[in-house]
Scaffold this motif. Structure first.
Motif, PDB file in Angstrom:
ATOM      1  N   MET A   1       0.850  -1.189   0.000  1.00  0.00           N
ATOM      2  CA  MET A   1       0.000   0.000   0.000  1.00  0.00           C
ATOM      3  C   MET A   1       0.882   1.235   0.000  1.00  0.00           C
ATOM      4  N   SER A   5      -1.567   5.861  -3.354  1.00  0.00           N
ATOM      5  CA  SER A   5      -2.859   5.192  -3.502  1.00  0.00           C
ATOM      6  C   SER A   5      -3.806   5.567  -2.381  1.00  0.00           C
ATOM      7  N   LEU A   6      -3.287   5.749  -1.179  1.00  0.00           N
ATOM      8  CA  LEU A   6      -4.128   6.157  -0.059  1.00  0.00           C
ATOM      9  C   LEU A   6      -4.677   7.562  -0.301  1.00  0.00           C
ATOM     10  N   ALA A   9      -7.508   7.504  -2.853  1.00  0.00           N
ATOM     11  CA  ALA A   9      -8.745   6.898  -2.356  1.00  0.00           C
ATOM     12  C   ALA A   9      -9.486   7.806  -1.397  1.00  0.00           C
ATOM     13  N   ASP A 124     -10.110  -0.022  -0.197  1.00  0.00           N
ATOM     14  CA  ASP A 124      -9.212  -0.035  -1.349  1.00  0.00           C
ATOM     15  C   ASP A 124      -7.793   0.378  -0.982  1.00  0.00           C
ATOM     16  N   ALA A 125      -7.616   0.989   0.205  1.00  0.00           N
ATOM     17  CA  ALA A 125      -6.356   1.672   0.471  1.00  0.00           C
ATOM     18  C   ALA A 125      -5.653   1.287   1.763  1.00  0.00           C
ATOM     19  N   HIS A 152      -9.783  -6.768  -1.751  1.00  0.00           N
ATOM     20  CA  HIS A 152      -8.588  -5.983  -1.477  1.00  0.00           C
ATOM     21  C   HIS A 152      -7.787  -6.491  -0.270  1.00  0.00           C
TER      22      HIS A 152
END
Length: 232
Positions: A1, A5-6, A9, A124-125, A152
């Motif tokens: 992760m 990406s965090l 999201a 998702d994150a 995920h």
């Protein structure tokens, strides 16, 4: 992760990084890989959880936000991301004391009526999500969220009394505080309680410090000399 990406999201969510609630935070760091199939837990919880939290699963915790935080601490200490949704009274100092790295702890204290969508987006994150649901959830919505978690590999820890499709339920009872003198002076510095794990097998019960005198979560070897029963 990754931090990128965090950020993507969470761009449209009312989210705060937990460390910003205490002080200025250094730059975000990428989360570390976790063992396939399970997220790690701290040593003090291995008697109950063994290899760790199953990826994509949901757990229910009754009676202790401290246990919720402790369950997420293993992932946090290994470099993963965690989040808390709908828990406005969550203490950041307590979270840090239980092993949560506030640099990788996203907080959505008041998601309003969109809390389920917030959780789905976070799945998702981040690796582990703590949730205090504001209202009952329809079975269809629960199934969609469960599928998102499995897709995920994110683990959901629900603080409440009811949640369908859980991997296991943790019930915290018989809580006692320690630290005060017999004349009432001093500080309540530690708490221990009975933690019962109910799942697919026979229930397992263990008395844990939540937290202990050293701030950690671990099995109780012996009762403290001065104990006060917690007022519930």
């Amino acid at each position: 992760m990754t931090a990128t990406s965090l950020a993507t999201a969470l761009a449209d969510l009312p989210v705060s990084r937990a460390s910003s609630l205490l002080s200025e935070a250094p730059p975000l760091l990428a989360g570390a890989e976790v063992e396939a199939g399970h997220h790690p837990v701290t040593e003090g919880l291995r008697g109950l959880l063994g290899t760790g939290l199953r990826r994509g699963a949901s757990y229910l915790v009754e009676g202790s936000t401290s246990l919720c935080l402790a369950m997420a601490a293993g992932v946090s200490q290994e470099g993963g991301w965690c989040a808390a949704v709908g828990m406005p009274r969550l203490g950041m100092q307590a979270a840090a004391g239980l092993g949560i790295d506030l640099q990788r702890f996203a907080v959505v204290p008041d998601p309003g009526s969109h809390w389920l969508e917030v959780v789905a987006t976070l799945a998702d994150a981040v690796e582990v999500i703590l949730l205090a649901p504001e209202a009952p959830v329809r079975d269809a919505d629960l199934r969609r969220l469960a599928a998102r978690l499995r897709q995920h590999g994110s683990t959901l820890i629900v603080h409440g009394r009811r949640w369908s499709g859980i991997e296991a339920r943790f019930t915290v009872t018989d809580s006692h505080w320690a630290g005060a003198h017999t004349d009432g002076r001093g500080y309540l510095s530690a708490r221990h309680a009975l933690v019962t794990l109910s799942g697919k097998g026979a229930p397992v019960t263990e008395r844990l410090w939540l937290p202990g005198p050293d701030g950690g979560v671990r099995p109780v070897d012996e009762s403290p000399e001065r104990v006060l029963r917690a007022v519930r």
